[in-house]
Design a protein around this motif. Sequence first.
Motif, mmCIF file in Angstrom:
data_model
loop_
_atom_site.group_PDB
_atom_site.id
_atom_site.type_symbol
_atom_site.label_atom_id
_atom_site.label_comp_id
_atom_site.label_asym_id
_atom_site.label_seq_id
_atom_site.Cartn_x
_atom_site.Cartn_y
_atom_site.Cartn_z
ATOM 1 N N PHE A 1 0.889 -1.227 0.149
ATOM 2 C CA PHE A 1 0.039 -0.081 0.067
ATOM 3 C C PHE A 1 0.841 1.282 0.114
ATOM 4 O O PHE A 1 1.760 1.430 0.888
ATOM 5 N N ARG A 2 0.649 2.064 -0.821
ATOM 6 C CA ARG A 2 1.564 3.134 -0.945
ATOM 7 C C ARG A 2 1.123 4.555 -0.200
ATOM 8 O O ARG A 2 1.951 5.492 -0.058
ATOM 9 N N SER A 3 -0.065 4.387 0.274
ATOM 10 C CA SER A 3 -0.671 5.565 1.003
ATOM 11 C C SER A 3 -1.696 4.834 1.879
ATOM 12 O O SER A 3 -2.500 3.881 1.525
ATOM 13 N N LYS A 4 -2.292 5.803 2.870
ATOM 14 C CA LYS A 4 -3.351 5.275 3.428
ATOM 15 C C LYS A 4 -4.566 5.256 2.692
ATOM 16 O O LYS A 4 -5.473 4.393 2.728
ATOM 17 N N GLN A 5 -4.901 6.213 1.813
ATOM 18 C CA GLN A 5 -5.995 6.276 1.056
ATOM 19 C C GLN A 5 -5.783 5.034 0.017
ATOM 20 O O GLN A 5 -7.009 4.380 -0.165
ATOM 21 N N GLU A 6 -4.799 4.364 -0.447
ATOM 22 C CA GLU A 6 -4.631 3.308 -1.105
ATOM 23 C C GLU A 6 -5.316 2.014 -0.531
ATOM 24 O O GLU A 6 -6.144 1.486 -0.915
ATOM 25 N N ARG B 1 -10.408 -5.651 -1.270
ATOM 26 C CA ARG B 1 -10.451 -6.612 -2.409
ATOM 27 C C ARG B 1 -8.999 -7.226 -2.642
ATOM 28 O O ARG B 1 -8.806 -8.092 -3.566
ATOM 29 N N ILE B 2 -7.997 -6.427 -2.241
ATOM 30 C CA ILE B 2 -6.704 -6.808 -2.626
ATOM 31 C C ILE B 2 -6.276 -8.393 -2.297
ATOM 32 O O ILE B 2 -5.433 -8.909 -3.185
ATOM 33 N N ALA C 1 -5.386 2.045 13.096
ATOM 34 C CA ALA C 1 -4.715 3.020 13.718
ATOM 35 C C ALA C 1 -3.516 2.749 13.469
ATOM 36 O O ALA C 1 -2.670 3.723 13.214
ATOM 37 N N HIS C 2 -2.864 1.424 13.130
ATOM 38 C CA HIS C 2 -1.465 1.471 12.504
ATOM 39 C C HIS C 2 -1.132 1.990 11.227
ATOM 40 O O HIS C 2 -0.079 2.606 11.184
ATOM 41 N N PHE C 3 -2.175 1.990 10.543
ATOM 42 C CA PHE C 3 -2.147 2.529 9.184
ATOM 43 C C PHE C 3 -2.228 4.001 8.920
ATOM 44 O O PHE C 3 -1.535 4.522 8.311
ATOM 45 N N ARG D 1 1.115 9.409 9.530
ATOM 46 C CA ARG D 1 1.697 10.355 10.041
ATOM 47 C C ARG D 1 3.074 10.261 10.306
ATOM 48 O O ARG D 1 3.847 11.619 10.274
ATOM 49 N N ASP D 2 3.840 9.020 10.311
ATOM 50 C CA ASP D 2 5.200 9.035 10.429
ATOM 51 C C ASP D 2 6.053 8.834 9.161
ATOM 52 O O ASP D 2 7.186 8.257 9.311
ATOM 53 N N ASN D 3 5.304 9.163 8.123
ATOM 54 C CA ASN D 3 5.772 9.020 6.627
ATOM 55 C C ASN D 3 6.482 7.520 6.608
ATOM 56 O O ASN D 3 7.800 7.651 6.111
ATOM 57 N N ALA D 4 5.858 6.653 7.100
ATOM 58 C CA ALA D 4 6.256 5.095 6.850
ATOM 59 C C ALA D 4 5.646 4.320 5.739
ATOM 60 O O ALA D 4 5.732 3.041 5.893
ATOM 61 N N TYR D 5 4.896 4.895 4.952
ATOM 62 C CA TYR D 5 4.585 4.123 3.552
ATOM 63 C C TYR D 5 5.818 3.871 2.709
ATOM 64 O O TYR D 5 6.804 4.987 2.415
ATOM 65 N N PRO D 6 5.929 3.063 1.935
ATOM 66 C CA PRO D 6 4.967 2.202 1.766
ATOM 67 C C PRO D 6 4.862 0.940 2.596
ATOM 68 O O PRO D 6 5.707 0.708 3.253
ATOM 69 N N ILE D 7 3.460 0.454 2.801
ATOM 70 C CA ILE D 7 3.269 -0.525 3.635
ATOM 71 C C ILE D 7 3.447 -1.923 2.715
ATOM 72 O O ILE D 7 2.489 -2.049 1.830
ATOM 73 N N GLU D 8 4.372 -2.714 3.111
ATOM 74 C CA GLU D 8 4.343 -4.039 2.552
ATOM 75 C C GLU D 8 3.777 -4.971 3.106
ATOM 76 O O GLU D 8 3.769 -5.144 4.286
ATOM 77 N N VAL D 9 3.130 -6.047 2.178
ATOM 78 C CA VAL D 9 2.297 -7.131 2.575
ATOM 79 C C VAL D 9 3.122 -8.277 2.261
ATOM 80 O O VAL D 9 3.268 -8.706 1.127
ATOM 81 N N PHE D 10 3.418 -9.150 3.155
ATOM 82 C CA PHE D 10 3.925 -10.523 2.939
ATOM 83 C C PHE D 10 3.071 -11.738 3.284
ATOM 84 O O PHE D 10 2.174 -11.612 4.157
ATOM 85 N N ARG D 11 3.414 -12.892 2.478
ATOM 86 C CA ARG D 11 2.734 -13.914 2.974
ATOM 87 C C ARG D 11 3.522 -14.726 4.329
ATOM 88 O O ARG D 11 4.608 -14.164 4.480
#
Length: 82
Positions: free
Chosen positions: A12-17, A24-25, A50-52, A57-67
Motif C-alpha cells: 500500500f503506497r498510502s493510507k488512501q490506497e 479486495r486486494i 490505527a497502525h495504518f 503520520r510518521d511517513n512510513a509508507y509504503p506498507i508492504e504485505v507479505f505471506r
Amino acid sequence: MNIQHGEKLFEFRSKQEWVNKAQRIWRFHEVRAEHTICVDQLGRICNIGAHFIAAERDNAYPIEVFRLRQDMTPATCGVRHV
C-alpha cells in the motif's frame, strides 16, 4: 528486531490506497488477510486501522504485505488484520 516472513505479495503506497483497496486486494492475490503480515517502512507490524494512520503520520509508507511463513499460522503468531 528482524521480522521473518514469506514472499512479498503487494504494498500500500498510502493510507488512501489502503482505504480504497484493502477489501479486495487480498482476494485478488488469492490469499486471506490472516495469512499475511503488513510491515511499514519503520519495521512496525500494521494490523489495525490505527497502525495504518500512524504510518501515514510518521511517513512510513509504503506498507508492504507479505505471506506468512509456512510454519506460522494466525493462531501461533497472533496476527489479526482489519
